[in-house]
Design a protein around this motif. Structure first.
Motif, PDB file in Angstrom:
ATOM      1  N   SER A  80      27.618  37.529  50.609  1.00 12.67           N
ATOM      2  CA  SER A  80      28.728  36.726  49.353  1.00 12.67           C
ATOM      3  C   SER A  80      28.518  35.126  50.230  1.00 12.67           C
ATOM      4  O   SER A  80      28.563  34.456  50.189  1.00 12.67           O
ATOM      5  CB  SER A  80      29.710  37.139  48.973  1.00 12.67           C
ATOM      6  OG  SER A  80      29.112  38.115  47.628  1.00 12.67           O
ATOM      7  N   VAL A 123      38.538  30.534  50.276  1.00 11.72           N
ATOM      8  CA  VAL A 123      37.649  31.727  49.964  1.00 11.72           C
ATOM      9  C   VAL A 123      38.901  32.977  50.506  1.00 11.72           C
ATOM     10  O   VAL A 123      38.194  32.843  51.285  1.00 11.72           O
ATOM     11  CB  VAL A 123      36.142  31.646  49.636  1.00 11.72           C
ATOM     12  CG1 VAL A 123      35.725  33.115  48.771  1.00 11.72           C
ATOM     13  CG2 VAL A 123      36.197  30.296  48.685  1.00 11.72           C
ATOM     14  N   PHE A 125      38.690  36.445  49.987  1.00  9.81           N
ATOM     15  CA  PHE A 125      38.509  38.413  49.355  1.00  9.81           C
ATOM     16  C   PHE A 125      40.477  39.227  50.617  1.00  9.81           C
ATOM     17  O   PHE A 125      39.711  39.659  51.282  1.00  9.81           O
ATOM     18  CB  PHE A 125      37.470  39.343  50.414  1.00  9.81           C
ATOM     19  CG  PHE A 125      36.284  38.580  50.332  1.00  9.81           C
ATOM     20  CD1 PHE A 125      35.285  39.577  49.504  1.00  9.81           C
ATOM     21  CD2 PHE A 125      35.368  37.638  51.201  1.00  9.81           C
ATOM     22  CE1 PHE A 125      33.964  39.264  49.607  1.00  9.81           C
ATOM     23  CE2 PHE A 125      34.593  37.276  50.593  1.00  9.81           C
ATOM     24  CZ  PHE A 125      33.444  37.455  50.216  1.00  9.81           C
ATOM     25  N   ILE A 147      37.809  36.466  45.620  1.00 13.59           N
ATOM     26  CA  ILE A 147      36.213  37.377  45.196  1.00 13.59           C
ATOM     27  C   ILE A 147      36.502  38.522  45.787  1.00 13.59           C
ATOM     28  O   ILE A 147      37.760  38.997  46.796  1.00 13.59           O
ATOM     29  CB  ILE A 147      35.194  37.347  46.722  1.00 13.59           C
ATOM     30  CG1 ILE A 147      34.854  35.385  46.568  1.00 13.59           C
ATOM     31  CG2 ILE A 147      34.187  38.103  46.428  1.00 13.59           C
ATOM     32  CD1 ILE A 147      33.657  34.894  47.098  1.00 13.59           C
ATOM     33  N   ASP A 148      36.320  38.765  44.832  1.00 13.18           N
ATOM     34  CA  ASP A 148      35.797  40.684  44.684  1.00 13.18           C
ATOM     35  C   ASP A 148      37.078  41.544  44.272  1.00 13.18           C
ATOM     36  O   ASP A 148      37.268  43.114  43.539  1.00 13.18           O
ATOM     37  CB  ASP A 148      35.947  41.289  46.378  1.00 13.18           C
ATOM     38  CG  ASP A 148      35.333  42.950  46.105  1.00 13.18           C
ATOM     39  OD1 ASP A 148      35.134  43.205  45.371  1.00 13.18           O
ATOM     40  OD2 ASP A 148      35.913  43.231  47.271  1.00 13.18           O
ATOM     41  N   SER A 158      39.054  33.155  40.370  1.00 17.76           N
ATOM     42  CA  SER A 158      38.991  34.920  40.979  1.00 17.76           C
ATOM     43  C   SER A 158      37.964  35.424  40.439  1.00 17.76           C
ATOM     44  O   SER A 158      38.155  35.668  38.841  1.00 17.76           O
ATOM     45  CB  SER A 158      40.254  36.196  40.488  1.00 17.76           C
ATOM     46  OG  SER A 158      41.342  35.880  40.362  1.00 17.76           O
ATOM     47  N   LEU A 159      36.802  36.147  40.864  1.00 20.29           N
ATOM     48  CA  LEU A 159      35.391  36.241  40.546  1.00 20.29           C
ATOM     49  C   LEU A 159      35.173  37.792  41.349  1.00 20.29           C
ATOM     50  O   LEU A 159      35.340  38.065  42.640  1.00 20.29           O
ATOM     51  CB  LEU A 159      34.658  35.833  41.122  1.00 20.29           C
ATOM     52  CG  LEU A 159      34.159  33.434  40.556  1.00 20.29           C
ATOM     53  CD1 LEU A 159      34.945  33.379  41.704  1.00 20.29           C
ATOM     54  CD2 LEU A 159      33.025  33.609  40.651  1.00 20.29           C
ATOM     55  N   LEU A 160      35.378  38.709  40.358  1.00 18.97           N
ATOM     56  CA  LEU A 160      34.242  40.058  40.790  1.00 18.97           C
ATOM     57  C   LEU A 160      33.624  40.639  40.089  1.00 18.97           C
ATOM     58  O   LEU A 160      32.938  40.850  38.999  1.00 18.97           O
ATOM     59  CB  LEU A 160      35.885  40.929  40.867  1.00 18.97           C
ATOM     60  CG  LEU A 160      36.835  41.558  39.963  1.00 18.97           C
ATOM     61  CD1 LEU A 160      37.683  42.408  40.606  1.00 18.97           C
ATOM     62  CD2 LEU A 160      37.290  40.023  39.078  1.00 18.97           C
ATOM     63  N   ILE A 299      28.211  35.721  42.926  1.00 22.07           N
ATOM     64  CA  ILE A 299      29.062  35.972  43.145  1.00 22.07           C
ATOM     65  C   ILE A 299      29.985  34.774  43.976  1.00 22.07           C
ATOM     66  O   ILE A 299      30.667  33.944  44.069  1.00 22.07           O
ATOM     67  CB  ILE A 299      29.857  37.145  43.282  1.00 22.07           C
ATOM     68  CG1 ILE A 299      30.098  38.018  42.317  1.00 22.07           C
ATOM     69  CG2 ILE A 299      30.975  36.752  43.838  1.00 22.07           C
ATOM     70  CD1 ILE A 299      30.180  39.726  42.693  1.00 22.07           C
ATOM     71  N   GLY A 300      28.876  34.602  45.277  1.00 24.32           N
ATOM     72  CA  GLY A 300      29.196  33.413  46.621  1.00 24.32           C
ATOM     73  C   GLY A 300      29.202  32.244  45.722  1.00 24.32           C
ATOM     74  O   GLY A 300      30.089  31.592  46.089  1.00 24.32           O
ATOM     75  N   ALA A 303      31.640  30.848  42.890  1.00 26.02           N
ATOM     76  CA  ALA A 303      32.490  31.235  43.799  1.00 26.02           C
ATOM     77  C   ALA A 303      32.816  29.650  44.819  1.00 26.02           C
ATOM     78  O   ALA A 303      34.196  29.154  44.974  1.00 26.02           O
ATOM     79  CB  ALA A 303      33.079  32.524  44.736  1.00 26.02           C
TER      80      ALA A 303
END
Length: 340
Positions: A80, A123, A125, A147-148, A158-160, A299-300, A303
């Motif tokens: 990512s 960004v 995690f 992320i995650d 939020s991305l996961l 995902i990266g 984001a």
């Protein structure tokens, strides 16, 4: 030698200073390909170097972004970060990467340091234990993307992965090969309930139920890395040991493979294994391990784009949760028990 300016570039290219400025800031919406090519050629011929400090002062931006990862060992983190950096560099933004080692105090210090450097956005995690700090950033409309992981009480972009679906795919693959005694091993869920681990345990329970299989407590373990080997020893000492193992992430999978080698076990003859998180080592192991892939690069990239959108339109960012679809990557680590 006189220092070159935007005005010099504009004069040579036969365009306005505003047009050159738009080119340097990668705003090509109303610019023809011919104009872009002409400006680019003049910049090369003059060897013009934009004044980064002046640019930052003019736009009230530093053109830097911070990325704080929970743990750099995870495959997701590495892949990512690379995608985030590649994407943001297209906008002229440099990335500062920090590793929190799952330590909330370290994460908090990284946030303070990056804010002191006046980064344009973050960004993270998240470790999950700095909700007050996260919410302060949200309230200030500071560009922030997770992320995650999700953090209870914090509403940001939020991305996961769809973690429950990932485990269900693994269980379906095993049951299709006749396995009914399937064990799950994850790292500890933790006081603040780390999202992927919570959701993967939940997905295991739902997946077993959907396949009409009993839930056996002795087959479900969330333990620290250093206790995985002893946990596997206990699993295989059961009167009915599991015929298949689901590794909750790439770190757990690595420990499982070390255990198998140390005990002289054979995959898949003695035990079938499916990993979640598509670690590269899983494919060079002999035999190749069946894994559930999460699209870490996608995902990266997403984001980074979400962060850029927040930076450029600070007042219009909408807190959303976006889940990515996992996919099965078959190896040779699952033995068929059908007909046995």
């Amino acid at each position: 030698m006189k220092k070159l300016t935007i005005a010099d570039v504009a004069r040579e290219a036969g365009v306005s200073k505003s047009t050159v400025s738009q080119f340097l800031n990668k705003r090509y919406k109303y610019m023809s390909d011919e104009t872009k090519a002409r400006i680019e050629q003049v910049i090369k011929e003059l060897n013009y170097q934009p004044n980064g400090l002046a640019r930052s002062l003019k736009h009230n931006r530093t053109y830097m972004a911070g990325v704080i990862v929970g743990n750099l060992e995870y495959t997701l983190s590495i892949q990512s970060i690379r995608a985030i950096e590649n994407e943001l560099q297209q906008y002229g933004i440099q990335v500062i990467v920090c590793n929190a080692d799952e330590n909330p105090d370290k994460e908090s210090r990284h946030i303070d340091m990056l804010l002191a450097r006046q980064v344009d956005g973050l960004v993270i995690f998240p470790t999950g234990q700095n909700a007050e700090t996260y919410n302060r950033l949200v309230e200030e409309k500071f560009p922030l993307v997770f992320i995650d992981r999700l953090v209870e009480g914090v509403n940001t972009q939020s991305l996961l992965l769809d973690n429950e679906m990932a485990v269900k795919i693994g269980i379906q693959e095993l049951t299709e090969h006749g396995h009914t005694r399937i064990a799950l091993v994850t790292l500890p869920i933790g006081e603040h309930r780390i999202t992927p681990r919570v959701e993967r345990v939940s997905g295991y329970k739902k997946g077993m139920e959907e396949q009409g299989l009993p839930l056996r407590q002795e087959y479900m373990h969330s333990v620290p890395r250093e206790e995985i080997s002893a946990t596997l020893d206990r699993l295989f000492a059961l009167e009915e040991p599991p015929t298949a193992l689901l590794a909750g992430n790439d770190i757990v999978l690595a420990e499982m493979l070390q255990f198998v080698n140390a005990r002289g076990l054979s995959i898949p003859e003695d035990v079938s294994i499916v990993g979640i998180d598509d670690a590269q080592f899983a494919h060079i192991y002999n035999p190749a391990i069946t894994t559930i892939r999460q699209p870490a690069a996608d995902i990266g990239r997403q984001a980074a784009r979400a962060l850029m959108s927040s930076i450029e339109e600070r007042d219009s960012a909408v807190p959303i949760i976006y889940r990515f679809v996992p996919s099965l990557v078959r190896g040779k680590s699952v033995r068929s028990l059908n007909g046995v």
